[in-house]
Design an enzyme around this catalytic site. Structure first.
Site, PDB file in Angstrom:
ATOM      1  N   ASP A 160      12.228   0.369   6.664  1.00 62.28           N
ATOM      2  CA  ASP A 160      13.485   0.679   7.356  1.00 62.28           C
ATOM      3  C   ASP A 160      13.291   0.551   8.875  1.00 62.28           C
ATOM      4  O   ASP A 160      14.148   0.027   9.579  1.00 62.28           O
ATOM      5  CB  ASP A 160      13.929   2.100   6.999  1.00 62.28           C
ATOM      6  CG  ASP A 160      13.971   2.318   5.502  1.00 62.28           C
ATOM      7  OD1 ASP A 160      14.727   1.606   4.827  1.00 62.28           O
ATOM      8  OD2 ASP A 160      13.219   3.176   4.993  1.00 62.28           O
ATOM      9  N   HIS A 188      14.520   8.063   2.699  1.00 64.96           N
ATOM     10  CA  HIS A 188      14.631   6.620   2.426  1.00 64.96           C
ATOM     11  C   HIS A 188      15.760   6.458   1.404  1.00 64.96           C
ATOM     12  O   HIS A 188      15.525   6.296   0.212  1.00 64.96           O
ATOM     13  CB  HIS A 188      13.307   6.075   1.878  1.00 64.96           C
ATOM     14  CG  HIS A 188      13.442   4.648   1.403  1.00 64.96           C
ATOM     15  ND1 HIS A 188      13.651   3.602   2.261  1.00 64.96           N
ATOM     16  CD2 HIS A 188      13.443   4.121   0.162  1.00 64.96           C
ATOM     17  CE1 HIS A 188      13.771   2.481   1.568  1.00 64.96           C
ATOM     18  NE2 HIS A 188      13.647   2.769   0.286  1.00 64.96           N
TER      19      HIS A 188
HETATM   20  P1  NAX Z   1       8.976  -3.602 -10.140  1.00 62.88           P
HETATM   21  O1  NAX Z   1       9.901  -3.069 -11.188  1.00 62.88           O
HETATM   22  O2  NAX Z   1       8.847  -5.053  -9.942  1.00 62.88           O
HETATM   23  O3  NAX Z   1       7.514  -3.041 -10.416  1.00 62.88           O
HETATM   24  C1  NAX Z   1       7.251  -1.714 -10.688  1.00 62.88           C
HETATM   25  C2  NAX Z   1       6.050  -1.676 -11.580  1.00 62.88           C
HETATM   26  O4  NAX Z   1       5.665  -0.315 -11.709  1.00 62.88           O
HETATM   27  C3  NAX Z   1       6.315  -2.215 -12.995  1.00 62.88           C
HETATM   28  O5  NAX Z   1       5.356  -3.196 -13.310  1.00 62.88           O
HETATM   29  C4  NAX Z   1       6.197  -0.976 -13.890  1.00 62.88           C
HETATM   30  O6  NAX Z   1       5.627  -1.277 -15.147  1.00 62.88           O
HETATM   31  C5  NAX Z   1       5.268  -0.117 -13.051  1.00 62.88           C
HETATM   32  N1  NAX Z   1       5.362   1.320 -13.326  1.00 62.88           N
HETATM   33  C6  NAX Z   1       6.445   2.061 -13.585  1.00 62.88           C
HETATM   34  N2  NAX Z   1       6.112   3.335 -13.822  1.00 62.88           N
HETATM   35  C7  NAX Z   1       4.763   3.385 -13.674  1.00 62.88           C
HETATM   36  C8  NAX Z   1       3.816   4.430 -13.817  1.00 62.88           C
HETATM   37  N3  NAX Z   1       4.196   5.652 -14.158  1.00 62.88           N
HETATM   38  N4  NAX Z   1       2.518   4.135 -13.602  1.00 62.88           N
HETATM   39  C9  NAX Z   1       2.130   2.895 -13.299  1.00 62.88           C
HETATM   40  N5  NAX Z   1       2.967   1.859 -13.174  1.00 62.88           N
HETATM   41  C10 NAX Z   1       4.271   2.106 -13.358  1.00 62.88           C
HETATM   42  O7  NAX Z   1       9.398  -2.843  -8.794  1.00 62.88           O
HETATM   43  P2  NAX Z   1       9.012  -3.205  -7.302  1.00 62.88           P
HETATM   44  O8  NAX Z   1       9.996  -4.155  -6.762  1.00 62.88           O
HETATM   45  O9  NAX Z   1       7.561  -3.547  -7.232  1.00 62.88           O
HETATM   46  O10 NAX Z   1       9.321  -1.797  -6.590  1.00 62.88           O
HETATM   47  C11 NAX Z   1       8.506  -0.673  -6.832  1.00 62.88           C
HETATM   48  C12 NAX Z   1       9.174   0.574  -6.257  1.00 62.88           C
HETATM   49  O11 NAX Z   1       9.295   0.462  -4.854  1.00 62.88           O
HETATM   50  C13 NAX Z   1      10.586   0.839  -6.779  1.00 62.88           C
HETATM   51  O12 NAX Z   1      10.715   2.218  -7.095  1.00 62.88           O
HETATM   52  C14 NAX Z   1      11.461   0.485  -5.593  1.00 62.88           C
HETATM   53  O13 NAX Z   1      12.698   1.173  -5.621  1.00 62.88           O
HETATM   54  C15 NAX Z   1      10.582   0.941  -4.454  1.00 62.88           C
HETATM   55  N6  NAX Z   1      10.884   0.420  -3.116  1.00 62.88           N
HETATM   56  C16 NAX Z   1      10.700   1.264  -2.066  1.00 62.88           C
HETATM   57  C17 NAX Z   1      10.844   0.863  -0.761  1.00 62.88           C
HETATM   58  C18 NAX Z   1      10.608   1.806   0.372  1.00 62.88           C
HETATM   59  O14 NAX Z   1      10.837   1.391   1.503  1.00 62.88           O
HETATM   60  N7  NAX Z   1      10.155   3.044   0.173  1.00 62.88           N
HETATM   61  C19 NAX Z   1      11.297  -0.506  -0.447  1.00 62.88           C
HETATM   62  C20 NAX Z   1      11.042  -1.476  -1.541  1.00 62.88           C
HETATM   63  C21 NAX Z   1      11.273  -0.959  -2.941  1.00 62.88           C
HETATM   64  O15 NAX Z   1      12.631  -1.071  -3.238  1.00 62.88           O
END
Ligand code: NAX
Length: 325
Positions: A160, A188
């Site tokens: 951000d 966030h």
């Molecule tokens: P993806 O859905 O591509 O990847 C997430 C991965 O995490 C998947 O492979 C899933 O199997 C795995 N996963 C889920 N639960 C898990 C657990 N308990 N233990 C281990 N692995 C687990 O998402 P992606 O685009 O990589 O985003 C990841 C996270 O970042 C999301 O929650 C998203 O909302 C968040 N974000 C946060 C941002 C921030 O600025 N704080 C910005 C970017 C992003 O949107």
């Protein structure tokens, strides 16, 4: 190469952010070209096959700094002896799912991961929560890890912050390096408060260079909704920019910076923000510790937005409170 390797846990290792992140860490972009690393990649059992593919590609890079990879679906193994933990993986919000459902689902995950960090990680482990809702997930992990210093927990608002710097630089026609003293306050979420009240551009106050209407009607909503705009354009959420923000957050946390950056850390009551919330502040970093920028004058416009963020985070905290016992 004389340094001993450090261990870095990354959760969600098969996800799209991880795919932009792990290769850069292995190449030395986070901790520098002298620091060998061992990656601990945690995934859900259902994504272990995909994770194998990521590991094959890491192997195929033959990175000189990459001294080992641990691949697991067990948090207790993933966090053993780690020096850094990047909690990226989280359940996305599914169709028909309320925000409160998302909070609860992820609360269980971050409770388990906090407990595993407490039991198995290096006690100086630095933890960055990225998975959403990031602030409250960090709050849950911190409360589930009573033996770890709360100063070692953070949630990411650096993306951000970078988005806000880029918007302000573009509007005023300067290089991003000319923009200083900008802040993201709060959560966030869609009500985060990007604040240019104190921003300086080439020695001039930014607020004298843009119209108040631009700040209110353009700058703030653009930063708040940038994630949705990326999804709309790309069909997928921000990944490369998120990975770069993770690297910048961790590098600054380890190496230090005098530049204001934004990070969500535990409030100790500064600026009247409820103690204990994981709230984004403008910070600098020295000797591996964040310091909140002090003595800023907060006008009514800023105060209103900072309080709205506080209230949202209090609501999130209250929604998961029963899970923390
Ligand atoms: P993806 O859905 O591509 O990847 C997430 C991965 O995490 C998947 O492979 C899933 O199997 C795995 N996963 C889920 N639960 C898990 C657990 N308990 N233990 C281990 N692995 C687990 O998402 P992606 O685009 O990589 O985003 C990841 C996270 O970042 C999301 O929650 C998203 O909302 C968040 N974000 C946060 C941002 C921030 O600025 N704080 C910005 C970017 C992003 O949107």
């Amino acid at each position: 190469m004389t340094k001993s390797p450090v261990r870095i846990a990354i959760t969600g290792g098969a996800g799209q952010i991880a795919y932009s992140l792990v290769f850069r860490i292995a190449a030395g972009e986070m901790l520098g070209p002298e620091q060998p690393v061992i990656l601990h990649l945690l995934e859900m059992p259902s994504a272990m096959e995909a994770l194998k593919g990521v590991v094959m590609e890491l192997d195929d890079c033959a990175y000189p700094l990459l001294q080992g990879i641990v691949m697991t679906d067990d948090a207790n193994i993933a966090f053993t002896d780690v020096d850094y933990a990047l909690l990226v993986g989280a359940m996305p919000r599914g169709p028909g799912m309320e925000r409160s459902d998302l909070l609860k689902t992820n609360a269980t995950t971050f409770k388990t991961q906090g407990q595993a960090l407490n039991a198995h990680a290096n006690h100086n482990v630095k933890i960055l929560v990225v998975g959403n809702p990031a602030n409250t997930n960090a709050y849950i992990a911190m409360h589930s890890a009573p033996d770890l210093n709360h100063k070692n927990f953070s949630a990411m608002t650096r993306l951000d912050h970078n988005r806000a710097v880029a918007q302000l630089a573009a509007k005023t026609g300067v290089d991003v390096n000319s923009v200083h003293n900008l802040a993201i306050w709060g959560n966030h979420s869609a009500i985060q408060y990007p604040d240019i009240t104190h921003a300086i551009i080439n020695g001039v106050k930014a607020t004298t260079m843009v119209k108040p209407s631009w700040i209110l009607d353009d700058f703030i909503p653009t930063v708040q909704q940038r994630g949705s705009m990326v999804i709309k354009a790309r069909g997928k959420s921000s990944a490369a920019s998120a990975a770069y923000a993770i690297i910048s957050h961790m590098r600054d946390w380890v190496m230090g910076t005098d530049e204001w950056v934004s990070a969500a850390i535990m409030s100790n009551g500064d600026y009247g923000i409820t103690e204990g919330l994981i709230y984004s502040f403008p910070v600098t970093v020295k000797d591996g510790e964040f310091s909140i920028v002090q003595d800023l004058e907060i006008n009514d416009f800023s105060r209103t937005r900072m309080l709205a963020n506080q209230q949202e985070l209090e609501q999130e905290r209250d929604m998961v409170a029963h899970l923390l016992n």
